[in-house]
Design a protein around this motif. Structure first.
Motif, PDB file in Angstrom:
ATOM      1  N   MET A 170     -75.527  -3.535 -24.321  1.00  0.00           N
ATOM      2  CA  MET A 170     -75.987  -2.201 -23.941  1.00  0.00           C
ATOM      3  C   MET A 170     -77.041  -1.708 -24.907  1.00  0.00           C
ATOM      4  SD  MET A 170     -72.617  -0.246 -25.247  1.00  0.00           S
ATOM      5  CE  MET A 170     -71.698  -1.662 -24.650  1.00  0.00           C
ATOM      6  N   VAL A 171     -77.807  -0.743 -24.443  1.00  0.00           N
ATOM      7  CA  VAL A 171     -78.737   0.001 -25.291  1.00  0.00           C
ATOM      8  C   VAL A 171     -78.096   1.354 -25.573  1.00  0.00           C
ATOM      9  CG1 VAL A 171     -81.005   1.102 -25.441  1.00  0.00           C
ATOM     10  CG2 VAL A 171     -80.777  -1.145 -24.349  1.00  0.00           C
ATOM     11  N   ILE A 172     -77.931   1.675 -26.860  1.00  0.00           N
ATOM     12  CA  ILE A 172     -77.272   2.917 -27.264  1.00  0.00           C
ATOM     13  C   ILE A 172     -78.319   3.820 -27.895  1.00  0.00           C
ATOM     14  CG2 ILE A 172     -75.330   3.880 -28.560  1.00  0.00           C
ATOM     15  CD1 ILE A 172     -74.460   0.826 -28.887  1.00  0.00           C
ATOM     16  N   TYR A 173     -78.253   5.114 -27.615  1.00  0.00           N
ATOM     17  CA  TYR A 173     -79.245   6.025 -28.183  1.00  0.00           C
ATOM     18  C   TYR A 173     -78.628   7.398 -28.428  1.00  0.00           C
ATOM     19  CZ  TYR A 173     -79.480   7.765 -23.361  1.00  0.00           C
ATOM     20  OH  TYR A 173     -79.165   8.282 -22.125  1.00  0.00           O
ATOM     21  N   ASN A 174     -79.165   8.074 -29.435  1.00  0.00           N
ATOM     22  CA  ASN A 174     -78.783   9.450 -29.726  1.00  0.00           C
ATOM     23  C   ASN A 174     -79.702  10.375 -28.936  1.00  0.00           C
ATOM     24  OD1 ASN A 174     -79.166  12.095 -31.163  1.00  0.00           O
ATOM     25  ND2 ASN A 174     -77.496  11.279 -32.394  1.00  0.00           N
ATOM     26  N   PRO A 175     -79.173  11.205 -28.039  1.00  0.00           N
ATOM     27  CA  PRO A 175     -80.023  12.041 -27.185  1.00  0.00           C
ATOM     28  C   PRO A 175     -80.969  12.945 -27.970  1.00  0.00           C
ATOM     29  CG  PRO A 175     -77.764  12.035 -26.365  1.00  0.00           C
ATOM     30  CD  PRO A 175     -77.737  11.356 -27.694  1.00  0.00           C
ATOM     31  N   ASP A 176     -80.471  13.604 -29.020  1.00  0.00           N
ATOM     32  CA  ASP A 176     -81.333  14.484 -29.816  1.00  0.00           C
ATOM     33  C   ASP A 176     -82.473  13.705 -30.456  1.00  0.00           C
ATOM     34  OD1 ASP A 176     -79.811  16.731 -29.231  1.00  0.00           O
ATOM     35  OD2 ASP A 176     -78.465  16.408 -30.932  1.00  0.00           O
ATOM     36  N   HIS A 177     -82.151  12.535 -30.970  1.00  0.00           N
ATOM     37  CA  HIS A 177     -83.175  11.716 -31.622  1.00  0.00           C
ATOM     38  C   HIS A 177     -84.243  11.288 -30.609  1.00  0.00           C
ATOM     39  CE1 HIS A 177     -84.809   8.862 -34.554  1.00  0.00           C
ATOM     40  NE2 HIS A 177     -84.965   8.035 -33.509  1.00  0.00           N
ATOM     41  N   VAL A 178     -83.833  10.903 -29.420  1.00  0.00           N
ATOM     42  CA  VAL A 178     -84.786  10.456 -28.400  1.00  0.00           C
ATOM     43  C   VAL A 178     -85.744  11.596 -28.036  1.00  0.00           C
ATOM     44  CG1 VAL A 178     -85.024   9.725 -25.993  1.00  0.00           C
ATOM     45  CG2 VAL A 178     -83.267   8.687 -27.445  1.00  0.00           C
ATOM     46  N   VAL A 179     -85.218  12.808 -27.849  1.00  0.00           N
ATOM     47  CA  VAL A 179     -86.071  13.945 -27.497  1.00  0.00           C
ATOM     48  C   VAL A 179     -87.041  14.258 -28.635  1.00  0.00           C
ATOM     49  CG1 VAL A 179     -86.090  16.412 -26.957  1.00  0.00           C
ATOM     50  CG2 VAL A 179     -84.401  14.912 -25.876  1.00  0.00           C
ATOM     51  N   ARG A 180     -86.539  14.222 -29.886  1.00  0.00           N
ATOM     52  CA  ARG A 180     -87.431  14.471 -31.030  1.00  0.00           C
ATOM     53  C   ARG A 180     -88.523  13.404 -31.108  1.00  0.00           C
ATOM     54  NH1 ARG A 180     -82.525  15.526 -33.768  1.00  0.00           N
ATOM     55  NH2 ARG A 180     -82.626  13.441 -34.720  1.00  0.00           N
ATOM     56  N   ASP A 181     -88.131  12.173 -30.870  1.00  0.00           N
ATOM     57  CA  ASP A 181     -89.106  11.076 -30.876  1.00  0.00           C
ATOM     58  C   ASP A 181     -90.192  11.308 -29.835  1.00  0.00           C
ATOM     59  OD1 ASP A 181     -88.837   9.224 -32.845  1.00  0.00           O
ATOM     60  OD2 ASP A 181     -87.953   7.647 -31.610  1.00  0.00           O
ATOM     61  N   PHE A 182     -89.779  11.710 -28.639  1.00  0.00           N
ATOM     62  CA  PHE A 182     -90.720  11.922 -27.541  1.00  0.00           C
ATOM     63  C   PHE A 182     -91.662  13.082 -27.847  1.00  0.00           C
ATOM     64  CE2 PHE A 182     -92.043  13.493 -23.362  1.00  0.00           C
ATOM     65  CZ  PHE A 182     -92.430  12.311 -22.752  1.00  0.00           C
ATOM     66  N   LYS A 183     -91.139  14.128 -28.488  1.00  0.00           N
ATOM     67  CA  LYS A 183     -91.979  15.276 -28.846  1.00  0.00           C
ATOM     68  C   LYS A 183     -93.028  14.883 -29.890  1.00  0.00           C
ATOM     69  CE  LYS A 183     -88.776  19.094 -27.889  1.00  0.00           C
ATOM     70  NZ  LYS A 183     -87.981  20.189 -28.501  1.00  0.00           N
TER      71      LYS A 183
ATOM     72  N   PRO B 223     -76.950  -1.619 -19.697  1.00  0.00           N
ATOM     73  CA  PRO B 223     -76.925  -0.189 -19.343  1.00  0.00           C
ATOM     74  C   PRO B 223     -77.396   0.649 -20.527  1.00  0.00           C
ATOM     75  CG  PRO B 223     -74.711  -0.955 -19.844  1.00  0.00           C
ATOM     76  CD  PRO B 223     -75.590  -2.175 -19.859  1.00  0.00           C
ATOM     77  N   LEU B 224     -77.853   1.874 -20.217  1.00  0.00           N
ATOM     78  CA  LEU B 224     -78.314   2.808 -21.247  1.00  0.00           C
ATOM     79  C   LEU B 224     -77.177   3.778 -21.544  1.00  0.00           C
ATOM     80  CD1 LEU B 224     -81.846   3.565 -19.732  1.00  0.00           C
ATOM     81  CD2 LEU B 224     -81.156   1.677 -21.226  1.00  0.00           C
ATOM     82  N   ILE B 225     -76.717   3.813 -22.789  1.00  0.00           N
ATOM     83  CA  ILE B 225     -75.546   4.614 -23.172  1.00  0.00           C
ATOM     84  C   ILE B 225     -75.937   5.683 -24.177  1.00  0.00           C
ATOM     85  CG2 ILE B 225     -73.222   4.547 -24.150  1.00  0.00           C
ATOM     86  CD1 ILE B 225     -73.442   2.966 -21.576  1.00  0.00           C
ATOM     87  N   ALA B 226     -75.693   6.952 -23.836  1.00  0.00           N
ATOM     88  CA  ALA B 226     -75.928   8.060 -24.766  1.00  0.00           C
ATOM     89  C   ALA B 226     -74.694   8.259 -25.642  1.00  0.00           C
ATOM     90  CB  ALA B 226     -76.227   9.341 -23.995  1.00  0.00           C
ATOM     91  N   ALA B 227     -74.908   8.407 -26.945  1.00  0.00           N
ATOM     92  CA  ALA B 227     -73.797   8.575 -27.881  1.00  0.00           C
ATOM     93  C   ALA B 227     -74.242   9.483 -29.024  1.00  0.00           C
ATOM     94  CB  ALA B 227     -73.346   7.226 -28.414  1.00  0.00           C
ATOM     95  N   ASP B 228     -73.561  10.632 -29.185  1.00  0.00           N
ATOM     96  CA  ASP B 228     -73.940  11.602 -30.219  1.00  0.00           C
ATOM     97  C   ASP B 228     -73.725  11.060 -31.633  1.00  0.00           C
ATOM     98  OD1 ASP B 228     -74.667  13.448 -28.310  1.00  0.00           O
ATOM     99  OD2 ASP B 228     -72.642  14.294 -28.185  1.00  0.00           O
ATOM    100  N   THR B 229     -72.786  10.143 -31.808  1.00  0.00           N
ATOM    101  CA  THR B 229     -72.488   9.641 -33.149  1.00  0.00           C
ATOM    102  C   THR B 229     -73.487   8.597 -33.632  1.00  0.00           C
ATOM    103  OG1 THR B 229     -70.986   8.065 -32.129  1.00  0.00           O
ATOM    104  CG2 THR B 229     -70.022  10.089 -33.002  1.00  0.00           C
ATOM    105  N   VAL B 230     -74.384   8.138 -32.770  1.00  0.00           N
ATOM    106  CA  VAL B 230     -75.429   7.194 -33.162  1.00  0.00           C
ATOM    107  C   VAL B 230     -76.596   7.981 -33.742  1.00  0.00           C
ATOM    108  CG1 VAL B 230     -76.995   5.402 -32.334  1.00  0.00           C
ATOM    109  CG2 VAL B 230     -74.723   5.627 -31.338  1.00  0.00           C
TER     110      VAL B 230
END
Length: 479
Positions: free
Chosen positions: A65-78, A49-56
């Motif tokens: 699981m795959v863990i990701y920081n939402p802010d980091h993912v958006v910055r990466d995509f931009k 599963p894909l898990i969003a976690a602010d502390t990552v």
């Protein structure tokens, strides 16, 4: 299916978009992009599963699981639309190659880089448009330079190189950041009860377990002994699950390669390396054992004549007389052939001989008197030393004098050993073990005794052996 433009429009809709929701869409988009291009990895793609976690801080994976920081993912995509896809495939390959599941046994700095280089080499070989990023040219140059030392790049081979050459390792470790995609500290799966005490109630138990220890380790806080209390049982379970997934992926890739002409490249090589079981060299040698009778008390068997006579004479009191002999599987007549060609010499050969000696030296391995011929050969016989006791073996090992270092031809050894057999030098020759790089001329006709060719992993492809020969590949750790 989520499209790139759909995600971009969502980001532009609001000055303060919901990063968590958009990041989730980006991660789903990344997974779908990989699925379209690499359908044979479908079991692996939907395993976690894909898990969003602010502390990552960025991305992480631990096999569950795959863990990701939402802010980091958006910055990466931009920055680059392909960066999250690249990171997703990078993490997925770590799991398929079983990189996270031996972390506690490794030098972490070297294993981090070796594992990252292996998966990045695979991604570069696959050449998917959806994973291309701006630093690819620099990454390709570094990987090309590594191939001068490790022609086939797998994590295991690169790791061994880095450990064996600290000076070159230091130069490559300075470039490690270029290969960084995810935080490998998530590979440490702590005991669940410890993890639950350390992290708040925002996440599920699985997420707490996955993240435990990583953030304190990043900040330099916390007790090292405490955060490294690894749940070995859970790691073993996850490792077995991914080994099964990897085995299926390997079969699917091989089928796809034959049908579509697809070059699997380092993807298949890394899978084979990950699935290769460590060899038990001691057990391997015992395959050459012969049955023999040795005079000694056998506590496991007794003379039935005395047993029944006691029952008759004393009714319920049998007489138990142990036998004075027993049959053991012991190595007695044996040939060790050493390839002393230019590519097989020095410490490598000595290490093999010492390892073989330690196994033969054990009391359960051979008769009190042995008949072992140690033959050195390149394109011709260089020497033959006969060993019949521990003392002679010790004397030989104290001053191993290697000679030859020419080309390689295996035929002279077999011709020579056949001559020894004809002259009755052996009472029961069970086998010959040939330590070599394998690059030579093999006999056309199989011998009348078992033969094994033993190779040491050196980063090059292992040559094909004749069908009548046993093939064993060892790495440095096994010697």
């Amino acid at each position: 299916m989520v499209q790139t433009q759909d995600v971009e429009e969502e980001i532009k809709k609001s000055e303060e978009p919901d990063c968590r929701e958009i990041a989730g869409q980006i991660m789903v988009f990344a997974r779908e992009q990989i699925m379209v291009s690499l359908s044979y990895l479908s079991r692996a793609l939907f395993k976690m599963p894909l898990i969003a976690a602010d502390t990552v801080e960025s991305y992480g994976v631990n096999g569950r699981m795959v863990i990701y920081n939402p802010d980091h993912v958006v910055r990466d995509f931009k920055r680059e639309n392909n960066r999250p896809v690249r990171a997703f495939l990078h993490m997925l390959l770590h799991c398929i190659y079983c990189h996270p599941f031996h972390y506690e046994e490794m030098d972490r700095e070297c294993w981090d880089l070796a594992a990252d280089m292996a998966v990045e080499q695979t991604i570069m070989d696959l050449g998917l448009a959806c994973t291309k990023t701006l630093p690819d040219e620099r990454i390709a140059r570094i990987l090309k330079s590594m191939k001068e030392y490790v022609p086939i790049i797998t994590a295991e081979k690169v790791y061994r190189f880095l450990l064996d050459d600290p000076e070159k390792a230091a130069a490559y470790l300075k470039k490690a950041e270029l290969f960084y995609r995810d935080d490998h500290l998530h590979w440490i799966i702590a005991k669940e009860e410890d993890a639950a005490d350390r992290v708040g109630d925002t996440y599920t138990t699985d997420t707490r377990t996955a993240m435990f220890g990583c953030h304190e380790a990043d900040s330099g806080e916390g007790d090292d002994d405490e955060y490294e209390q690894v749940d070995e049982a859970l790691v073993g379970q996850i490792r077995d699950e991914w080994a099964d997934i990897s085995e299926h992926a390997k079969m699917d890739i091989e089928t796809f390669s034959r049908e579509q002409g697809f070059g699997a490249g380092s993807l298949l090589m890394n899978l084979k390396e990950a699935l290769r079981e460590k060899q038990d060299y001691g057990g391997f040698l015992k395959k050459f054992a012969v049955l023999g009778e040795e005079m000694q008390i056998n506590d496991e068997e007794f003379d039935y004549i005395y047993y029944t006579y006691g029952l008759q004479l004393y009714e319920k009191m049998p007489l138990v007389e142990p036998l004075e002999y027993r049959e053991n599987k012991r190595i007695r007549d044996f040939v060790i052939a050493i390839d002393t060609s230019g590519s097989c010499q020095g410490a490598t050969v000595e290490g093999f001989l010492r390892k073989t000696y330690e196994i033969l030296k054990s009391t359960d391995s051979y008769f009190s008197r042995v008949n072992i011929h140690i033959i050195q050969c390149d394109a011709k016989i260089q020497s033959d030393v006969k060993v019949t006791s521990d003392e002679e073996f010790d004397a030989y090992m104290e001053d191993v004098d290697l000679s030859g270092f020419g080309g390689t031809d295996f035929r002279p050894v077999f011709e020579y050993v056949d001559g020894l057999v004809e002259r009755h030098e052996f009472s029961d020759l069970r086998g010959l073990i040939y330590f070599t790089d394998g690059r030579g001329t093999y006999p056309a006709v199989p011998p009348n005794y078992e033969t094994a060719f033993v190779f040491l992993e050196d980063g090059f492809a292992i040559p094909t052996t004749p069908p009548w020969a046993i093939k064993l590949v060892l790495n440095g750790d096994e010697l």
